[in-house]
Design a protein around this motif. Structure first.
Motif, PDB file in Angstrom:
ATOM      1  N   LYS A  16      32.234  57.704 -15.091  1.00 19.88           N
ATOM      2  CA  LYS A  16      32.560  56.427 -15.836  1.00 19.88           C
ATOM      3  C   LYS A  16      33.393  55.495 -15.057  1.00 19.88           C
ATOM      4  CE  LYS A  16      32.042  58.844 -20.212  1.00 19.88           C
ATOM      5  NZ  LYS A  16      32.720  59.332 -21.622  1.00 19.88           N
ATOM      6  N   VAL A  17      32.980  54.311 -15.209  1.00 18.43           N
ATOM      7  CA  VAL A  17      33.733  53.294 -14.508  1.00 18.43           C
ATOM      8  C   VAL A  17      34.488  52.610 -15.481  1.00 18.43           C
ATOM      9  CG1 VAL A  17      33.471  51.206 -13.003  1.00 18.43           C
ATOM     10  CG2 VAL A  17      31.732  53.178 -12.720  1.00 18.43           C
ATOM     11  N   GLU A  18      35.941  52.476 -15.291  1.00 16.02           N
ATOM     12  CA  GLU A  18      36.496  51.841 -16.401  1.00 16.02           C
ATOM     13  C   GLU A  18      36.654  50.203 -16.039  1.00 16.02           C
ATOM     14  OE1 GLU A  18      40.625  53.295 -16.928  1.00 16.02           O
ATOM     15  OE2 GLU A  18      39.572  55.285 -17.349  1.00 16.02           O
ATOM     16  N   ILE A  19      36.213  49.311 -16.971  1.00 18.08           N
ATOM     17  CA  ILE A  19      36.248  47.847 -16.569  1.00 18.08           C
ATOM     18  C   ILE A  19      37.208  47.052 -17.352  1.00 18.08           C
ATOM     19  CG2 ILE A  19      34.549  45.803 -16.458  1.00 18.08           C
ATOM     20  CD1 ILE A  19      32.168  47.951 -16.419  1.00 18.08           C
ATOM     21  N   TYR A  20      37.999  46.261 -16.695  1.00 16.07           N
ATOM     22  CA  TYR A  20      38.913  45.504 -16.963  1.00 16.07           C
ATOM     23  C   TYR A  20      38.764  43.757 -16.814  1.00 16.07           C
ATOM     24  CZ  TYR A  20      41.675  49.859 -17.363  1.00 16.07           C
ATOM     25  OH  TYR A  20      41.959  51.163 -17.740  1.00 16.07           O
ATOM     26  N   ARG A  21      38.766  43.182 -17.790  1.00 14.73           N
ATOM     27  CA  ARG A  21      38.620  41.735 -17.500  1.00 14.73           C
ATOM     28  C   ARG A  21      39.846  40.894 -17.734  1.00 14.73           C
ATOM     29  NH1 ARG A  21      33.124  40.309 -18.520  1.00 14.73           N
ATOM     30  NH2 ARG A  21      31.851  41.776 -19.233  1.00 14.73           N
ATOM     31  N   LYS A  22      40.355  40.495 -16.617  1.00 12.61           N
ATOM     32  CA  LYS A  22      41.552  39.615 -16.527  1.00 12.61           C
ATOM     33  C   LYS A  22      41.330  38.311 -15.985  1.00 12.61           C
ATOM     34  CE  LYS A  22      43.424  44.214 -14.846  1.00 12.61           C
ATOM     35  NZ  LYS A  22      44.104  44.662 -13.822  1.00 12.61           N
ATOM     36  N   LYS A  23      42.458  37.810 -16.105  1.00  7.95           N
ATOM     37  CA  LYS A  23      42.675  36.314 -15.606  1.00  7.95           C
ATOM     38  C   LYS A  23      42.786  36.213 -14.151  1.00  7.95           C
ATOM     39  CE  LYS A  23      44.353  34.483 -19.924  1.00  7.95           C
ATOM     40  NZ  LYS A  23      45.434  33.806 -20.574  1.00  7.95           N
ATOM     41  N   ILE A  24      41.737  36.543 -13.328  1.00  9.41           N
ATOM     42  CA  ILE A  24      41.598  36.602 -12.094  1.00  9.41           C
ATOM     43  C   ILE A  24      40.530  36.127 -11.372  1.00  9.41           C
ATOM     44  CG2 ILE A  24      43.030  38.773 -11.841  1.00  9.41           C
ATOM     45  CD1 ILE A  24      40.594  40.380 -11.460  1.00  9.41           C
ATOM     46  N   LYS A  25      40.570  35.565  -9.997  1.00  9.36           N
ATOM     47  CA  LYS A  25      39.503  35.047  -9.448  1.00  9.36           C
ATOM     48  C   LYS A  25      38.750  35.918  -8.697  1.00  9.36           C
ATOM     49  CE  LYS A  25      41.871  30.581  -8.847  1.00  9.36           C
ATOM     50  NZ  LYS A  25      42.085  29.507  -7.848  1.00  9.36           N
ATOM     51  N   ASN A  26      39.064  37.116  -8.414  1.00 11.68           N
ATOM     52  CA  ASN A  26      38.315  38.077  -7.445  1.00 11.68           C
ATOM     53  C   ASN A  26      37.999  39.327  -7.986  1.00 11.68           C
ATOM     54  OD1 ASN A  26      38.419  36.327  -5.297  1.00 11.68           O
ATOM     55  ND2 ASN A  26      40.511  36.699  -4.816  1.00 11.68           N
ATOM     56  N   VAL A  27      37.190  39.897  -7.406  1.00 12.40           N
ATOM     57  CA  VAL A  27      36.795  41.231  -8.203  1.00 12.40           C
ATOM     58  C   VAL A  27      37.436  42.503  -7.216  1.00 12.40           C
ATOM     59  CG1 VAL A  27      34.977  42.915  -8.461  1.00 12.40           C
ATOM     60  CG2 VAL A  27      34.576  40.511  -8.876  1.00 12.40           C
ATOM     61  N   HIS A  28      38.178  43.538  -7.949  1.00 12.00           N
ATOM     62  CA  HIS A  28      38.760  44.591  -7.391  1.00 12.00           C
ATOM     63  C   HIS A  28      38.087  45.863  -7.848  1.00 12.00           C
ATOM     64  CE1 HIS A  28      41.753  41.571  -5.890  1.00 12.00           C
ATOM     65  NE2 HIS A  28      41.710  41.162  -7.157  1.00 12.00           N
ATOM     66  N   LEU A  29      37.652  46.584  -6.946  1.00 13.03           N
ATOM     67  CA  LEU A  29      37.109  48.055  -7.211  1.00 13.03           C
ATOM     68  C   LEU A  29      37.841  49.232  -6.509  1.00 13.03           C
ATOM     69  CD1 LEU A  29      34.678  49.735  -8.211  1.00 13.03           C
ATOM     70  CD2 LEU A  29      33.522  49.432  -6.167  1.00 13.03           C
ATOM     71  N   LYS A  30      38.384  50.037  -7.160  1.00 11.91           N
ATOM     72  CA  LYS A  30      39.236  51.045  -6.738  1.00 11.91           C
ATOM     73  C   LYS A  30      38.683  52.141  -7.022  1.00 11.91           C
ATOM     74  CE  LYS A  30      43.414  48.464  -6.452  1.00 11.91           C
ATOM     75  NZ  LYS A  30      44.860  48.263  -6.845  1.00 11.91           N
ATOM     76  N   VAL A  31      38.681  53.457  -6.273  1.00 10.36           N
ATOM     77  CA  VAL A  31      38.570  54.673  -6.587  1.00 10.36           C
ATOM     78  C   VAL A  31      39.773  55.770  -6.285  1.00 10.36           C
ATOM     79  CG1 VAL A  31      37.277  56.969  -6.403  1.00 10.36           C
ATOM     80  CG2 VAL A  31      36.108  54.568  -5.985  1.00 10.36           C
ATOM     81  N   PHE A  32      40.528  56.217  -7.284  1.00 11.27           N
ATOM     82  CA  PHE A  32      41.691  56.886  -7.178  1.00 11.27           C
ATOM     83  C   PHE A  32      41.372  58.332  -6.900  1.00 11.27           C
ATOM     84  CE2 PHE A  32      42.587  53.163  -9.818  1.00 11.27           C
ATOM     85  CZ  PHE A  32      43.774  52.659  -9.313  1.00 11.27           C
ATOM     86  N   ARG A  33      42.267  58.911  -6.474  1.00  6.71           N
ATOM     87  CA  ARG A  33      42.275  60.409  -6.100  1.00  6.71           C
ATOM     88  C   ARG A  33      42.091  61.320  -7.462  1.00  6.71           C
ATOM     89  NH1 ARG A  33      44.012  61.781  -1.049  1.00  6.71           N
ATOM     90  NH2 ARG A  33      44.860  60.081   0.045  1.00  6.71           N
ATOM     91  N   SER A  34      42.406  60.800  -8.570  1.00  4.05           N
ATOM     92  CA  SER A  34      42.058  61.463  -9.768  1.00  4.05           C
ATOM     93  C   SER A  34      40.498  61.415  -9.874  1.00  4.05           C
ATOM     94  CB  SER A  34      42.725  60.788 -11.052  1.00  4.05           C
ATOM     95  OG  SER A  34      42.430  59.309 -11.152  1.00  4.05           O
ATOM     96  N   LEU A  35      39.746  60.828  -9.222  1.00  4.12           N
ATOM     97  CA  LEU A  35      38.247  60.491  -9.377  1.00  4.12           C
ATOM     98  C   LEU A  35      37.974  59.486 -10.138  1.00  4.12           C
ATOM     99  CD1 LEU A  35      36.888  63.907  -8.955  1.00  4.12           C
ATOM    100  CD2 LEU A  35      37.507  62.299  -6.988  1.00  4.12           C
ATOM    101  N   THR A  36      38.942  58.790 -10.721  1.00  3.40           N
ATOM    102  CA  THR A  36      38.950  57.572 -11.709  1.00  3.40           C
ATOM    103  C   THR A  36      38.460  56.221 -10.900  1.00  3.40           C
ATOM    104  OG1 THR A  36      40.690  58.471 -12.995  1.00  3.40           O
ATOM    105  CG2 THR A  36      39.983  56.204 -13.400  1.00  3.40           C
ATOM    106  N   VAL A  37      37.423  55.786 -11.592  1.00  5.88           N
ATOM    107  CA  VAL A  37      36.894  54.233 -10.760  1.00  5.88           C
ATOM    108  C   VAL A  37      37.386  53.070 -11.740  1.00  5.88           C
ATOM    109  CG1 VAL A  37      34.850  53.333 -10.049  1.00  5.88           C
ATOM    110  CG2 VAL A  37      34.923  55.679 -10.029  1.00  5.88           C
TER     111      VAL A  37
END
Length: 242
Positions: A16-37
Motif C-alpha cells: 500500500k502506497v500512502e499518498i500525500y497531496r501537499k503545497k510542493i512543486k516536486n514529487v517525493h517517493l520514499k520507502v522506509f525500513r518499516s516497508l511503508t511507502v
C-alpha cells in the motif's frame, strides 16, 4: 492521505502506497525500513499521473523492500556473524572479522571490523563486538548529554543527571526525575546523531516537566523546533529488532 495498492513482484506481492497531496512543486517517493511507502505530490496532480508514476517506479520500490527484508535480521545485535550488517549512527554498515594480535574493533565509513586473535572463536566475536558497541554508546551518549545539559538545563539549577545505558525492548529512553537519572537504550546507537540528540533532549526535559504536558512539548519545541521530524526519522528509519 490517500492509499493505492501497488503490485511489485511474486516475492514481495503488493504494497500500500500512502499518498500525500501537499503545497510542493516536486514529487517525493520514499520507502522506509518499516516497508511503508510514502509518495508526496503537488496538490493538483491527477490520479492517472500518480498511477503512471508508480508503475514506472515499481522495480525501484521492489528493490528497496527486498533490500530491507534481507537486512531485517541485522538489528539483532545478539547474533553477530562475519558478513552481517548493522545500522551505526544512521548508516548501514557491514560487519567483518579479521585476524589480529589483539581483540579490538575499528570502524570506517562503510564497515565495522572486529579484529580477533582467533577468528574461528564465534563467542569472542560476539563479546568483542558487544563490548565495543556498549562502550561506544556510553561515550557518545555521555558527551551529547553533557552538551545538552550545559546548553539548556544547567541554568535551571538542577543537578547533572546520572546516565545509564541498557537494552530496552520498547523505549529509546526514559527518565526518573526523583533520582535525577536518565536511561538510554544502547540500540539508539543505530540512529543518526540528530535522532540521538532528540531523545536526549526529550528525556532531559522530563527533569523539568515529568509528564507529557503542553508545557513539556512547548519547551521541547522551543529548544528543538524540528523535533517532530527527528522523531519521525527515528521511528521510520531505525529498526530495533530486539
Amino acid at each position: 492521505m490517500e492509499e493505492k495498492e501497488l503490485y511489485l513482484s511474486p516475492i514481495n506481492g503488493s504494497v500500500k502506497v500512502e499518498i500525500y497531496r501537499k503545497k510542493i512543486k516536486n514529487v517525493h517517493l520514499k520507502v522506509f525500513r518499516s516497508l511503508t511507502v510514502y509518495l508526496s505530490v503537488p496538490e493538483q496532480v491527477p490520479n492517472d499521473w500518480i498511477d503512471h508514476f508508480l508503475n514506472q517506479r515499481t522495480k525501484w520500490i521492489d528493490d528497496q523492500i527486498t533490500k530491507y527484508k534481507k537486512s531485517s535480521g541485522y538489528n539483532n545485535l545478539s547474533d553477530i556473524r562475519n558478513g552481517s550488517s548493522t545500522q551505526f549512527l544512521g548508516k548501514d554498515m557491514r560487519i567483518l572479522k579479521e585476524a589480529s594480535l589483539q581483540n579490538h574493533v575499528e570502524v570506517d565509513e562503510k564497515k565495522v571490523v572486529v579484529y580477533l586473535k582467533k577468528t574461528d572463536d564465534e563467542d569472542m566475536l560476539q563479546r568483542t563486538f558487544t563490548m565495543w558497541w556498549r562502550e561506544t554508546a556510553r561515550t557518545l551518549f555521555q558527551k551529547e548529554t553533557d552538551l545538552c545539559f550545559d546548553r539548556v538545563f544547567k541554568k535551571y539549577g538542577i543537578d547533572r543527571p546520572i546516565l545509564c545505558i541498557k537494552k530496552m525492548k520498547t523505549l529509546w529512553g526514559s527518565c526518573t526525575p526523583n533520582k535525577c537519572k536518565i536511561t538510554l537504550n544502547e540500540y539508539l546507537l543505530k540512529a543518526d546523531i540528530r535522532c540521538i540528540q532528540y531523545v536526549i533532549l526529550h528525556e532531559l526535559t522530563h527533569l523539568l516537566y515529568p509528564n507529557h504536558s503542553k508545557d513539556f512539548y512547548d519547551f521541547l519545541t522551543v529548544q528543538m523546533p524540528d523535533w517532530k521530524e527527528r522523531k519521525k526519522q527515528l521511528d521510520m528509519d531505525v529498526v530495533q529488532g530486539l
